[in-house]
Write a protein that holds these residues in place. Sequence first.
Motif, PDB file in Angstrom:
ATOM      1  N   ILE A  97       0.839  -1.209   0.000  1.00 43.93           N
ATOM      2  CA  ILE A  97       0.000   0.000   0.000  1.00 43.93           C
ATOM      3  C   ILE A  97       0.867   1.249   0.000  1.00 43.93           C
ATOM      4  CG2 ILE A  97      -1.678   1.333   1.356  1.00 43.93           C
ATOM      5  CD1 ILE A  97      -2.726  -1.406   2.407  1.00 43.93           C
ATOM      6  N   LEU A  98       1.891   1.245   0.847  1.00 47.39           N
ATOM      7  CA  LEU A  98       2.778   2.404   0.959  1.00 47.39           C
ATOM      8  C   LEU A  98       3.515   2.665  -0.348  1.00 47.39           C
ATOM      9  CD1 LEU A  98       4.064   4.617   2.693  1.00 47.39           C
ATOM     10  CD2 LEU A  98       5.748   2.927   3.467  1.00 47.39           C
ATOM     11  N   GLY A  99       3.962   1.612  -1.040  1.00 50.88           N
ATOM     12  CA  GLY A  99       4.684   1.780  -2.298  1.00 50.88           C
ATOM     13  C   GLY A  99       3.869   2.541  -3.329  1.00 50.88           C
ATOM     14  N   PHE A 100       2.600   2.166  -3.494  1.00 56.74           N
ATOM     15  CA  PHE A 100       1.734   2.870  -4.445  1.00 56.74           C
ATOM     16  C   PHE A 100       1.449   4.301  -3.978  1.00 56.74           C
ATOM     17  CE2 PHE A 100       0.743  -1.422  -5.981  1.00 56.74           C
ATOM     18  CZ  PHE A 100       0.753  -1.205  -7.365  1.00 56.74           C
ATOM     19  N   ALA A 101       1.258   4.481  -2.669  1.00 56.72           N
ATOM     20  CA  ALA A 101       0.999   5.826  -2.143  1.00 56.72           C
ATOM     21  C   ALA A 101       2.178   6.754  -2.412  1.00 56.72           C
ATOM     22  CB  ALA A 101       0.708   5.752  -0.651  1.00 56.72           C
ATOM     23  N   LEU A 102       3.388   6.255  -2.231  1.00 55.01           N
ATOM     24  CA  LEU A 102       4.589   7.068  -2.468  1.00 55.01           C
ATOM     25  C   LEU A 102       4.721   7.442  -3.937  1.00 55.01           C
ATOM     26  CD1 LEU A 102       7.140   5.195  -0.172  1.00 55.01           C
ATOM     27  CD2 LEU A 102       6.208   7.487   0.199  1.00 55.01           C
ATOM     28  N   PHE A 103       4.392   6.509  -4.820  1.00 52.03           N
ATOM     29  CA  PHE A 103       4.449   6.808  -6.262  1.00 52.03           C
ATOM     30  C   PHE A 103       3.477   7.921  -6.624  1.00 52.03           C
ATOM     31  CE2 PHE A 103       2.438   5.845 -10.447  1.00 52.03           C
ATOM     32  CZ  PHE A 103       3.450   6.389 -11.238  1.00 52.03           C
ATOM     33  N   PHE A 104       2.241   7.833  -6.150  1.00 49.34           N
ATOM     34  CA  PHE A 104       1.253   8.865  -6.472  1.00 49.34           C
ATOM     35  C   PHE A 104       1.633  10.219  -5.880  1.00 49.34           C
ATOM     36  CE2 PHE A 104      -1.723   5.080  -6.807  1.00 49.34           C
ATOM     37  CZ  PHE A 104      -1.753   5.114  -8.198  1.00 49.34           C
ATOM     38  N   LEU A 105       2.219  10.215  -4.688  1.00 50.99           N
ATOM     39  CA  LEU A 105       2.686  11.471  -4.089  1.00 50.99           C
ATOM     40  C   LEU A 105       3.821  12.075  -4.908  1.00 50.99           C
ATOM     41  CD1 LEU A 105       2.679  10.609  -0.264  1.00 50.99           C
ATOM     42  CD2 LEU A 105       1.255  12.323  -1.419  1.00 50.99           C
ATOM     43  N   LEU A 106       4.680  11.225  -5.426  1.00 48.94           N
ATOM     44  CA  LEU A 106       5.797  11.684  -6.243  1.00 48.94           C
ATOM     45  C   LEU A 106       5.299  12.329  -7.533  1.00 48.94           C
ATOM     46  CD1 LEU A 106       8.888  11.515  -5.819  1.00 48.94           C
ATOM     47  CD2 LEU A 106       8.894   9.564  -7.360  1.00 48.94           C
ATOM     48  N   VAL A 107       4.305  11.714  -8.145  1.00 48.01           N
ATOM     49  CA  VAL A 107       3.715  12.280  -9.372  1.00 48.01           C
ATOM     50  C   VAL A 107       3.102  13.647  -9.061  1.00 48.01           C
ATOM     51  CG1 VAL A 107       1.857  12.007 -11.066  1.00 48.01           C
ATOM     52  CG2 VAL A 107       3.305  10.049 -10.477  1.00 48.01           C
ATOM     53  N   LEU A 130      12.158  10.951 -13.871  1.00 45.97           N
ATOM     54  CA  LEU A 130      11.471  10.845 -12.581  1.00 45.97           C
ATOM     55  C   LEU A 130      10.216   9.990 -12.680  1.00 45.97           C
ATOM     56  CD1 LEU A 130      11.333  11.761  -9.634  1.00 45.97           C
ATOM     57  CD2 LEU A 130      10.150  13.820 -10.384  1.00 45.97           C
ATOM     58  N   ASP A 131       9.489  10.073 -13.795  1.00 40.45           N
ATOM     59  CA  ASP A 131       8.262   9.289 -13.964  1.00 40.45           C
ATOM     60  C   ASP A 131       8.541   7.787 -13.823  1.00 40.45           C
ATOM     61  OD1 ASP A 131       6.533  11.425 -14.366  1.00 40.45           O
ATOM     62  OD2 ASP A 131       6.901  11.479 -16.523  1.00 40.45           O
ATOM     63  N   ILE A 132       9.572   7.323 -14.499  1.00 39.26           N
ATOM     64  CA  ILE A 132       9.858   5.888 -14.527  1.00 39.26           C
ATOM     65  C   ILE A 132      10.499   5.418 -13.231  1.00 39.26           C
ATOM     66  CG2 ILE A 132      11.116   4.069 -15.740  1.00 39.26           C
ATOM     67  CD1 ILE A 132      10.920   5.849 -18.263  1.00 39.26           C
ATOM     68  N   VAL A 133      11.515   6.139 -12.762  1.00 46.63           N
ATOM     69  CA  VAL A 133      12.173   5.742 -11.516  1.00 46.63           C
ATOM     70  C   VAL A 133      11.201   5.881 -10.340  1.00 46.63           C
ATOM     71  CG1 VAL A 133      14.090   6.219  -9.943  1.00 46.63           C
ATOM     72  CG2 VAL A 133      14.458   6.308 -12.387  1.00 46.63           C
ATOM     73  N   GLY A 134      10.282   6.845 -10.428  1.00 42.87           N
ATOM     74  CA  GLY A 134       9.275   7.006  -9.385  1.00 42.87           C
ATOM     75  C   GLY A 134       8.392   5.776  -9.260  1.00 42.87           C
ATOM     76  N   PHE A 135       7.975   5.215 -10.399  1.00 39.03           N
ATOM     77  CA  PHE A 135       7.145   4.006 -10.345  1.00 39.03           C
ATOM     78  C   PHE A 135       7.923   2.819  -9.790  1.00 39.03           C
ATOM     79  CE2 PHE A 135       5.131   0.198 -12.181  1.00 39.03           C
ATOM     80  CZ  PHE A 135       3.871   0.344 -11.607  1.00 39.03           C
ATOM     81  N   LEU A 187      18.008   6.080 -25.701  1.00 39.74           N
ATOM     82  CA  LEU A 187      17.044   6.772 -24.852  1.00 39.74           C
ATOM     83  C   LEU A 187      17.683   7.661 -23.793  1.00 39.74           C
ATOM     84  CD1 LEU A 187      14.498   3.849 -24.285  1.00 39.74           C
ATOM     85  CD2 LEU A 187      14.431   5.665 -26.011  1.00 39.74           C
ATOM     86  N   GLY A 188      19.015   7.670 -23.720  1.00 37.96           N
ATOM     87  CA  GLY A 188      19.681   8.529 -22.746  1.00 37.96           C
ATOM     88  C   GLY A 188      19.306   8.170 -21.324  1.00 37.96           C
ATOM     89  N   ILE A 189      18.984   9.196 -20.512  1.00 38.64           N
ATOM     90  CA  ILE A 189      18.702   8.933 -19.098  1.00 38.64           C
ATOM     91  C   ILE A 189      17.385   8.181 -18.900  1.00 38.64           C
ATOM     92  CG2 ILE A 189      20.047  10.940 -18.391  1.00 38.64           C
ATOM     93  CD1 ILE A 189      17.492  12.372 -17.697  1.00 38.64           C
ATOM     94  N   VAL A 190      16.468   8.244 -19.868  1.00 41.55           N
ATOM     95  CA  VAL A 190      15.233   7.455 -19.782  1.00 41.55           C
ATOM     96  C   VAL A 190      15.562   5.963 -19.852  1.00 41.55           C
ATOM     97  CG1 VAL A 190      13.062   6.897 -20.957  1.00 41.55           C
ATOM     98  CG2 VAL A 190      13.760   9.281 -20.681  1.00 41.55           C
ATOM     99  N   GLY A 191      16.521   5.589 -20.688  1.00 43.81           N
ATOM    100  CA  GLY A 191      16.960   4.203 -20.759  1.00 43.81           C
ATOM    101  C   GLY A 191      17.526   3.725 -19.438  1.00 43.81           C
ATOM    102  N   SER A 192      18.243   4.607 -18.763  1.00 46.59           N
ATOM    103  CA  SER A 192      18.788   4.278 -17.446  1.00 46.59           C
ATOM    104  C   SER A 192      17.663   4.042 -16.443  1.00 46.59           C
ATOM    105  CB  SER A 192      19.688   5.421 -16.974  1.00 46.59           C
ATOM    106  OG  SER A 192      20.180   5.163 -15.689  1.00 46.59           O
ATOM    107  N   ALA A 193      16.621   4.857 -16.513  1.00 48.21           N
ATOM    108  CA  ALA A 193      15.468   4.702 -15.617  1.00 48.21           C
ATOM    109  C   ALA A 193      14.745   3.381 -15.862  1.00 48.21           C
ATOM    110  CB  ALA A 193      14.504   5.875 -15.805  1.00 48.21           C
ATOM    111  N   ILE A 194      14.619   2.996 -17.117  1.00 50.51           N
ATOM    112  CA  ILE A 194      13.973   1.723 -17.457  1.00 50.51           C
ATOM    113  C   ILE A 194      14.763   0.558 -16.856  1.00 50.51           C
ATOM    114  CG2 ILE A 194      13.422   0.145 -19.367  1.00 50.51           C
ATOM    115  CD1 ILE A 194      12.795   2.664 -21.044  1.00 50.51           C
ATOM    116  N   GLY A 195      16.096   0.629 -16.924  1.00 40.95           N
ATOM    117  CA  GLY A 195      16.924  -0.410 -16.329  1.00 40.95           C
ATOM    118  C   GLY A 195      16.671  -0.560 -14.843  1.00 40.95           C
ATOM    119  N   THR A 196      16.540   0.558 -14.136  1.00 41.17           N
ATOM    120  CA  THR A 196      16.271   0.534 -12.696  1.00 41.17           C
ATOM    121  C   THR A 196      14.930  -0.121 -12.397  1.00 41.17           C
ATOM    122  OG1 THR A 196      17.577   2.539 -12.358  1.00 41.17           O
ATOM    123  CG2 THR A 196      15.981   1.975 -10.641  1.00 41.17           C
TER     124      THR A 196
END
Length: 452
Positions: A97-107, A130-135, A187-196
């Motif tokens: 529950i907390l994981g999803f709550a933190l993602f929505f707060l980050l958005v 931030l969008d991808i790493v946030g999720f 994809l630059g830094i977006v590719g890095s976020a996808i890896g994470t």
Amino acid sequence: MNKYFKEFRYNFNLALPVIAGMVGHTLVSVVDNIFVGQLGSAELAAVSLGNSFVFIGMSIGIGFSTAITPIVAEFDSQKNIEKGRSAFQNGLALCTILGFALFFLLVAAKPLLRFMNQPEDVVKLAIPFLDIVGFSLVPLVVFQAYKQFADGMSETKYSMFATIIGNVINIVINVLLVFGLLGFPKLGIVGSAIGTLVARVFMVLYMHYILAKKEKFKPYFTRFGWQSFEKRMAKKIIALGIPSSMQMFFEVALFTGAIWLSGMIGTTSQAANQIALSLASITFMFAIGLSVAAMVRVANQKGLQDYKKLHTVAHSIFLMAIILELIFALLFMIGHDFFPKLFVNLETQASINDTAEVIGIASKLIFVAAFFQLFDGMQVVVLGALRGMQDVKIPTVITFIAYWIIGFPVSIYLGKYTNLGAVGVWIGLLAGLGAASILLYIRFRHLLKNKL
């Protein structure tokens, strides 16, 4: 001293897998920084800015999940499987529950990026990252629930394996997507976020699979699901988890504030701050491993009501932390000019001046970091011992005072109003960590004195 040295082997065996796993966990971000650093200082600063938001959410999630470990460890020492099962399953539900709550707060918090006096090109790069790493916070916090449960059962190696394999996945995806190799899009830094994100999803799947099939853990996976939610156990986890999350939040927010202050000083200062922070984070993971060992062993002795043994165990781990951090401090002092060069592209002529400035600032920051290694390690290990004793409220107040009444004001003054710049920001970090380590140890001694 002999009675402390005798505990070193057991402490080391318990802490080593945690250290390896946590270093590997941190390497996810370090790998991202190394690959992104080859693209330029703006990209590295963007990752730093994006991660500054993610780290806040991460600190709350990881801090909350640590409540599972001392509860499970106490019931494990008492051989109470039913209570341990309840602690694990309720902790997992709350972390999900907390994981999803933190993602929505980050958005919801993303618009703040444009009101922080950060360079516009850095903000534009940071938003999609931030969008991808946030999720990825969702699988990260869920993974932490499995990890903290296994740690509480004194089985620390499984999360280590998950993290090592996750790192391999992250590195492969970074190679393919950051630079667009082997026909993959660049994809630059977006590719890095996808890896994470992919690495963290794998880590959850691995932990569930490996724990559920092990004979030792099978009783804890019976009646597995939301129907196992128990109000009394959930309240106990929340009562320990919220103060624990605030403790970690106060510290991570201090370092996040350092990132923002460095960004106000300039892009090169922010990039240099990220380099020094990446290195300090790796060594900090060794202290985290010892902190987990302290939490588990202290909780075990608390369950057995053996406070003399608790005293010996805790101080043996404190001594190990001091020795280890002194070694790291020496390493940082020797290599402070060399380490920054690993994070930048020395062959790019177009940005050669920026690169030289980043290296120069980072070198100074690493030298300051050498001095706060000792305090940083001690405060987190003592916090682990206090969590093992299930003492979280007073330590939360102590961390707030140390980091935000003492540390951050020093960072602001020295960073913005003197010629020290980013170095002044890090001197403030040193002040906050020093105060925390001293005050937390005084608290631990007070608690133990009342028990002996």
